[in-house]
Design a protein around this motif. Structure first.
Motif, PDB file in Angstrom:
ATOM      1  N   PHE A  62       0.833  -1.211   0.000  1.00 11.56           N
ATOM      2  CA  PHE A  62       0.000   0.000   0.000  1.00 11.56           C
ATOM      3  C   PHE A  62       0.865   1.258   0.000  1.00 11.56           C
ATOM      4  O   PHE A  62       0.574   2.226  -0.722  1.00 11.56           O
ATOM      5  N   LEU A 116       0.556   1.041  -4.315  1.00 10.21           N
ATOM      6  CA  LEU A 116      -0.799   1.586  -4.355  1.00 10.21           C
ATOM      7  C   LEU A 116      -0.805   3.106  -4.298  1.00 10.21           C
ATOM      8  O   LEU A 116      -1.384   3.777  -5.161  1.00 10.21           O
ATOM      9  N   ILE A 117      -0.144   3.664  -3.290  1.00  6.96           N
ATOM     10  CA  ILE A 117      -0.145   5.126  -3.190  1.00  6.96           C
ATOM     11  C   ILE A 117       0.609   5.741  -4.360  1.00  6.96           C
ATOM     12  O   ILE A 117       0.245   6.820  -4.861  1.00  6.96           O
ATOM     13  N   ILE A 138      -1.772   5.915  -7.311  1.00  7.69           N
ATOM     14  CA  ILE A 138      -2.720   7.025  -7.157  1.00  7.69           C
ATOM     15  C   ILE A 138      -2.047   8.359  -7.484  1.00  7.69           C
ATOM     16  O   ILE A 138      -2.594   9.197  -8.210  1.00  7.69           O
ATOM     17  N   ASN A 142      -5.831  -2.962  -5.285  1.00  6.34           N
ATOM     18  CA  ASN A 142      -7.053  -2.198  -5.048  1.00  6.34           C
ATOM     19  C   ASN A 142      -8.281  -3.092  -4.980  1.00  6.34           C
ATOM     20  O   ASN A 142      -9.273  -2.747  -4.334  1.00  6.34           O
ATOM     21  N   MET A 198      -9.132  -3.874  -1.381  1.00  3.42           N
ATOM     22  CA  MET A 198      -9.097  -2.769  -0.421  1.00  3.42           C
ATOM     23  C   MET A 198     -10.473  -2.276  -0.008  1.00  3.42           C
ATOM     24  O   MET A 198     -10.635  -1.658   1.040  1.00  3.42           O
ATOM     25  N   CYS A 213      -9.903   3.263  -1.547  1.00  2.00           N
ATOM     26  CA  CYS A 213      -8.936   2.737  -2.516  1.00  2.00           C
ATOM     27  C   CYS A 213      -9.571   1.848  -3.574  1.00  2.00           C
ATOM     28  O   CYS A 213      -9.113   1.812  -4.713  1.00  2.00           O
TER      29      CYS A 213
END
Length: 379
Positions: free
Chosen positions: A55, A59-60, A63, A303, A306, A312
């Protein structure tokens, strides 16, 4: 004759005593090194930590990169790209932290994570999980056992980890990729039944003390299968947040709806029937996602597991519309311009339907006397 029999008995007793002593010493050594071979340590703590590492990198980063791309700001895009690039080391260090590795082992796991993730390909996260655990435990075993600890501990950790990465990461990646593709293909062929199955299983995994995000990442769940997983996770989180509102108020809405439904696990152990309503909701929203709205998760596979944690799940769907992830592209995904039906479908599956269906199911359970006031109170 009696002498020989007596001698054999004494020898057997001595050998058994020696083996028992050796086993006792070995157990004492493992205890001293805090090496605990249990499902709790590896299947829950290490897997959960790996999801956090994933994450905080992939993931971040996805984004941020998508935000930069949409805004046309290269500086922001670069930040996201750098964060995504270190997902392997981030996962391995997180696993080492969960295993209570000493500093020299923990820092050495960065190289192990990079190698395992790179060699593992589509199954990189699973390869990192297995290999980082092995390397960390080997590193812990030799830590502070020699006068040249500065060389031995990182040397053993990196040698074991990278060697395993070269040997077993590619087959692990192939196997994980094959299983993920099987689930994705099965969902494409049988969207109704697989929509129910994937939604319920991944949703339940999200509430259990294991990592649904890591599971989805390991399997590379994208497309319709990823959409079903999103539906199941959102049903659990939003469902529990809404049906426990009378006990937990707005704080419960935030902590469960934007945090995790795992907070209800202690209450589920006391009364498993409180789990029925959100699970039934996921069984409804899953096939609606796959059959009616054709909801696809083409963002990063993590995702898919999540849900509404930091939103997310929905964000992954949205980013996948505009810029599909590498995993999604490998499965044939393409960027789209979402229409009103897509936006409405996402809102209904992720928030509205779980918030409506779960209370309806829960009302029936209350009338049956299966669920009572206070059953879902968070401590």
């Amino acid at each position: 004759m009696n002498y020989n029999r007596t001698w054999r008995k004494r020898t057997t007793r001595a050998r058994g005593s020696s083996e028992s002593d050796d086993m006792s010493k070995f157990k004492a050594f493992l205890k001293k090194k805090d090496i605990t071979v249990t499902w709790q340590r590896y299947g829950i703590e290490a897997l959960g930590a790996m999801a956090q590492g994933l994450f905080c990198s992939l993931l971040i980063g996805t984004i941020i990169k998508t935000l930069g791309t949409q805004l046309g700001v290269q500086f922001i895009t670069d930040i996201g790209t750098y964060a995504m690039a270190v997902s392997g080391p981030a996962m391995a260090v997180a696993i080492g932290y969960a295993l209570k590795s000493p500093p020299m082992v923990l820092f050495s796991l960065a190289a192990v994570g990079w190698a395992a993730n790179a060699e593992g390909g589509a199954g990189g996260p699973l390869a990192v999980l297995i290999i980082a655990i092995a390397a960390a435990e080997c590193g812990k075993a030799v830590s502070k056992e020699t006068k040249v600890d500065l060389l031995v501990t990182p040397g053993v950790t990196i040698l074991v980890g990278v060697a395993l990465a070269k040997l077993i990461a590619p087959p692990i990646g192939t196997a994980a990729n094959a299983l993920g593709l099987l689930i994705i293909e099965a969902t494409n062929l049988r969207p109704f039944f697989m929509g129910i199955l994937v939604s319920v299983i991944v949703g339940v995994a999200l509430t259990l003390p294991i990592s649904s995000a890591a599971i989805c990442s390991v399997l590379g769940l994208t497309g319709l299968a990823g959409g079903a997983a999103v539906a199941g996770c959102c049903a659990q989180m939003v469902g529990f947040a809404v049906i426990s509102f009378r006990e937990n108020g707005w704080g419960g809405i935030v902590s469960q709806g934007l945090g995790t439904s795992m907070l209800q696990m202690s209450n589920i152990l006391k009364n498993p029937r409180i789990w029925i309503a959100p699970t039934l909701a996921s069984a409804v929203t899953g096939p609606l996602a796959t059959c009616l709205f054709k909801l696809q998760m083409n963002g990063a596979p993590i995702n898919s597991g999540m849900g509404t944690c930091g939103l997310c799940g929905p964000i992954g769907v949205i980013t996948g519309w505009f810029e599909p992830s590498e995993a999604a592209l490998a499965s044939g995904a393409a960027a789209i311009t979402p229409g009103a039906f897509d936006w409405i479908g996402l809102a209904l599956i992720a928030i509205v339907l779980p918030a409506v269906l779960s209370p309806l199911f829960n009302a029936v359970l209350r009338k049956l006397g299966w669920v009572h006031d206070g059953d879902m109170k968070l401590s």
